[in-house]
Design a protein around this motif. Sequence first.
Motif, PDB file in Angstrom:
ATOM      1  N   PHE A  88      10.127  40.758  18.297  1.00 34.47           N
ATOM      2  CA  PHE A  88       9.181  39.725  17.874  1.00 34.47           C
ATOM      3  C   PHE A  88       7.756  40.265  17.929  1.00 34.47           C
ATOM      4  N   GLN A  89       6.965  39.923  16.932  1.00 35.43           N
ATOM      5  CA  GLN A  89       5.590  40.402  16.881  1.00 35.43           C
ATOM      6  C   GLN A  89       4.674  39.620  17.817  1.00 35.43           C
ATOM      7  N   SER A  90       5.020  38.355  18.080  1.00 35.60           N
ATOM      8  CA  SER A  90       4.153  37.484  18.865  1.00 35.60           C
ATOM      9  C   SER A  90       4.944  36.250  19.290  1.00 35.60           C
ATOM     10  N   LYS A  91       4.308  35.382  20.058  1.00 34.39           N
ATOM     11  CA  LYS A  91       4.962  34.125  20.428  1.00 34.39           C
ATOM     12  C   LYS A  91       5.191  33.260  19.193  1.00 34.39           C
ATOM     13  N   ALA A  92       4.245  33.283  18.264  1.00 34.40           N
ATOM     14  CA  ALA A  92       4.402  32.516  17.028  1.00 34.40           C
ATOM     15  C   ALA A  92       5.602  33.018  16.232  1.00 34.40           C
ATOM     16  N   ASP A  93       5.776  34.339  16.194  1.00 35.19           N
ATOM     17  CA  ASP A  93       6.917  34.925  15.493  1.00 35.19           C
ATOM     18  C   ASP A  93       8.221  34.529  16.188  1.00 35.19           C
ATOM     19  N   LEU A  94       8.205  34.499  17.509  1.00 32.47           N
ATOM     20  CA  LEU A  94       9.370  34.061  18.283  1.00 32.47           C
ATOM     21  C   LEU A  94       9.727  32.616  17.937  1.00 32.47           C
TER      22      LEU A  94
ATOM     23  N   ILE B  90       9.670  20.616  17.561  1.00 33.99           N
ATOM     24  CA  ILE B  90       9.117  21.206  16.347  1.00 33.99           C
ATOM     25  C   ILE B  90       7.878  20.448  15.890  1.00 33.99           C
ATOM     26  N   VAL B  91       8.004  19.124  15.841  1.00 29.04           N
ATOM     27  CA  VAL B  91       6.897  18.309  15.333  1.00 29.04           C
ATOM     28  C   VAL B  91       5.688  18.384  16.251  1.00 29.04           C
ATOM     29  N   ARG B  92       5.898  18.154  17.530  1.00 27.19           N
ATOM     30  CA  ARG B  92       4.756  18.081  18.447  1.00 27.19           C
ATOM     31  C   ARG B  92       4.163  19.448  18.762  1.00 27.19           C
ATOM     32  N   SER B  93       4.923  20.512  18.565  1.00 26.88           N
ATOM     33  CA  SER B  93       4.396  21.849  18.837  1.00 26.88           C
ATOM     34  C   SER B  93       3.560  22.388  17.688  1.00 26.88           C
ATOM     35  N   PHE B  94       3.971  22.093  16.460  1.00 27.01           N
ATOM     36  CA  PHE B  94       3.372  22.793  15.328  1.00 27.01           C
ATOM     37  C   PHE B  94       2.547  21.919  14.394  1.00 27.01           C
ATOM     38  N   TRP B  95       2.526  20.588  14.622  1.00 22.86           N
ATOM     39  CA  TRP B  95       1.691  19.740  13.771  1.00 22.86           C
ATOM     40  C   TRP B  95       0.313  19.549  14.404  1.00 22.86           C
ATOM     41  N   SER B  96      -0.311  20.682  14.705  1.00 23.21           N
ATOM     42  CA  SER B  96      -1.676  20.675  15.225  1.00 23.21           C
ATOM     43  C   SER B  96      -2.423  21.829  14.575  1.00 23.21           C
TER      44      SER B  96
ATOM     45  N   GLN C 136      11.384  22.322  27.571  1.00 24.78           N
ATOM     46  CA  GLN C 136      11.087  21.804  28.907  1.00 24.78           C
ATOM     47  C   GLN C 136       9.598  21.555  29.113  1.00 24.78           C
ATOM     48  N   ASP C 137       8.766  22.524  28.704  1.00 25.25           N
ATOM     49  CA  ASP C 137       7.344  22.454  29.039  1.00 25.25           C
ATOM     50  C   ASP C 137       6.407  22.389  27.838  1.00 25.25           C
ATOM     51  N   GLY C 138       6.933  22.588  26.634  1.00 24.58           N
ATOM     52  CA  GLY C 138       6.080  22.578  25.451  1.00 24.58           C
ATOM     53  C   GLY C 138       5.670  23.981  25.045  1.00 24.58           C
ATOM     54  N   TYR C 139       5.568  24.187  23.764  1.00 24.94           N
ATOM     55  CA  TYR C 139       5.268  25.512  23.207  1.00 24.94           C
ATOM     56  C   TYR C 139       3.958  26.081  23.744  1.00 24.94           C
ATOM     57  N   ASP C 140       2.904  25.278  23.755  1.00 23.39           N
ATOM     58  CA  ASP C 140       1.583  25.775  24.141  1.00 23.39           C
ATOM     59  C   ASP C 140       1.488  26.130  25.622  1.00 23.39           C
ATOM     60  N   ARG C 141       2.379  25.585  26.448  1.00 24.79           N
ATOM     61  CA  ARG C 141       2.305  25.815  27.895  1.00 24.79           C
ATOM     62  C   ARG C 141       3.165  26.991  28.362  1.00 24.79           C
TER      63      ARG C 141
END
Length: 226
Positions: free
Chosen positions: A49-55, A106-112, A23-28
């Motif tokens: 989960f250890q972190s948001k990244a782990d989640l 997946i693409v827009r959240s992690f290809w940065s 809905q809002d994007g991983y970073d938000r």
Amino acid sequence: MIEREGRDVRGDILGSARRLFLQDGYDRVSVDRVIQDAGASKGSFYHYFQSKADLADELVREMLAPVYRQIGEIAESNLDGLSKLNQAFRIAYQWKSDNAKMLKFIVRSFWSDSNLLVRHKMKSWSMKKDKALLAGMLGQGMEEGTFAIEDPEDVAELIVHLGTGIGESMAALFVSIDDSPDKIELMERKVKLFERTLDCILGVPKGTVKTFDMESLKVILAEGVI
């Protein structure tokens, strides 16, 4: 926060994360927001989960689990090695077509660069699974006399690395180019080059290996993934 006994807290957290990330994007989306939406406690979150990244990593693994399960069933079937290989690719691109919005996430959240570590973790996990499945199919095809290779494990590793490179190249196009006819043409050239390379590596006639259906790519584009 008191949690209801017997509830699937981990599943609730993953469900909330999936909905909010889409809905809002991983970073938000913060961990606290996921916890609140799931009706979970902070202690429960960090138990699973250890972190948001782990989640996010676990979320992607769960989303891809049906794909790997289907490919695993193909690998155990009575099909010949080449048919298994092409079926595996078909299942993979069909999932991308059916889950265009999730692919976009997946693409827009992690290809940065800011999410490089979580992307590396996801990539390492998927490459390991891909290699194991691919090696079995290649070994069978070699024994059947279809693939002119000597070491299925080494060839599987090479193909996985090539495929990962093509995937990252296409992902870069997903996030950097506006919609245009040239985009589809460029991606089609990359897919055809990859397929010709696989044909050469496996020692089979040109056009034998089919890795991606361009009609599926057009469906993904129509969903606004790119």
